[in-house]
Design a protein around this motif. Structure first.
Motif, PDB file in Angstrom:
ATOM      1  N   VAL A 188       0.841  -1.202   0.000  1.00 19.00           N
ATOM      2  CA  VAL A 188       0.000   0.000   0.000  1.00 19.00           C
ATOM      3  C   VAL A 188       0.877   1.253   0.000  1.00 19.00           C
ATOM      4  N   ALA A 189       1.966   1.234   0.756  1.00 21.26           N
ATOM      5  CA  ALA A 189       2.885   2.374   0.760  1.00 21.26           C
ATOM      6  C   ALA A 189       3.493   2.581  -0.622  1.00 21.26           C
ATOM      7  N   GLU A 190       3.831   1.496  -1.297  1.00 20.74           N
ATOM      8  CA  GLU A 190       4.360   1.601  -2.659  1.00 20.74           C
ATOM      9  C   GLU A 190       3.325   2.219  -3.586  1.00 20.74           C
ATOM     10  N   LEU A 191       2.085   1.751  -3.489  1.00 20.87           N
ATOM     11  CA  LEU A 191       1.017   2.284  -4.325  1.00 20.87           C
ATOM     12  C   LEU A 191       0.778   3.760  -4.039  1.00 20.87           C
ATOM     13  N   GLU A 192       0.759   4.136  -2.762  1.00 18.03           N
ATOM     14  CA  GLU A 192       0.573   5.543  -2.404  1.00 18.03           C
ATOM     15  C   GLU A 192       1.694   6.398  -2.967  1.00 18.03           C
ATOM     16  N   LEU A 193       2.918   5.926  -2.892  1.00 17.88           N
ATOM     17  CA  LEU A 193       4.045   6.685  -3.423  1.00 17.88           C
ATOM     18  C   LEU A 193       3.924   6.844  -4.935  1.00 17.88           C
ATOM     19  N   ARG A 194       3.525   5.789  -5.614  1.00 13.98           N
ATOM     20  CA  ARG A 194       3.340   5.870  -7.067  1.00 13.98           C
ATOM     21  C   ARG A 194       2.260   6.871  -7.421  1.00 13.98           C
ATOM     22  N   LEU A 195       1.120   6.803  -6.696  1.00 15.89           N
ATOM     23  CA  LEU A 195       0.021   7.711  -6.999  1.00 15.89           C
ATOM     24  C   LEU A 195       0.389   9.161  -6.689  1.00 15.89           C
ATOM     25  N   THR A 196       1.075   9.366  -5.594  1.00 15.87           N
ATOM     26  CA  THR A 196       1.475  10.725  -5.221  1.00 15.87           C
ATOM     27  C   THR A 196       2.431  11.298  -6.248  1.00 15.87           C
ATOM     28  N   ARG A 197       3.388  10.490  -6.668  1.00 18.02           N
ATOM     29  CA  ARG A 197       4.381  10.974  -7.617  1.00 18.02           C
ATOM     30  C   ARG A 197       3.802  11.153  -9.016  1.00 18.02           C
ATOM     31  N   SER A 198       2.850  10.324  -9.401  1.00 17.64           N
ATOM     32  CA  SER A 198       2.279  10.460 -10.737  1.00 17.64           C
ATOM     33  C   SER A 198       1.309  11.640 -10.814  1.00 17.64           C
ATOM     34  N   ALA A 199       0.793  12.078  -9.673  1.00 15.91           N
ATOM     35  CA  ALA A 199      -0.145  13.215  -9.648  1.00 15.91           C
ATOM     36  C   ALA A 199       0.569  14.550  -9.839  1.00 15.91           C
ATOM     37  N   ARG A 200       1.870  14.566  -9.738  1.00 13.62           N
ATOM     38  CA  ARG A 200       2.628  15.821  -9.889  1.00 13.62           C
ATOM     39  C   ARG A 200       2.614  16.331 -11.281  1.00 13.62           C
TER      40      ARG A 200
END
Length: 118
Positions: free
Chosen positions: A106-118
């Motif tokens: 879940v932490a990996e997914l959150e990091l991916r989503l946060t970074r892709s939203a930039r």
């Protein structure tokens, strides 16, 4: 599985993402049980588990050395009970290890989503 790291991420974020993508092995998951606030209860449960197993093995040895039925029952039932309790404690850690694995994903997914939203 190949890791796909977006190039738009900084080097630090890419390193974190690569570390999160690597699936931990069994021993790494087991070592994770002894971290943070769960260390002392885990240590206490493991000490109890080891004590129960050693006690159960000793009772099983006495059971195998007994010559009469009543003596065999006196050592056999405690051996069975202690070894089963030690296995129960050991198996109680499996769901926790898998929950920790899911938290990592879940932490990996959150990091991916946060970074892709930039």
């Amino acid at each position: 599985m190949t890791t796909i790291v977006p190039q738009s991420l900084s080097e630090n974020d890419q390193a974190i993402l690569r570390r999160l993508e690597r699936q931990p092995g069994f021993f790494e998951l087991a070592a994770g049980l002894f971290k943070d606030g769960q260390a002392w209860p885990t240590l206490a449960m493991m000490a109890a588990e080891v004590g129960l197993f050693i006690g159960g093995a000793w009772c099983a040895w006495r059971f195998s050395q007994s010559g009469e039925v009543i003596e065999a029952l006196r050592w056999g039932f405690p051996a069975l009970g202690m070894i089963l309790m030690s296995f129960t404690i050991k198996f109680a850690f499996w769901p926790v290890m898998h929950i920790n694995r899911l938290k990592r994903q879940v932490a990996e997914l959150e990091l991916r989503l946060t970074r892709s939203a930039r």
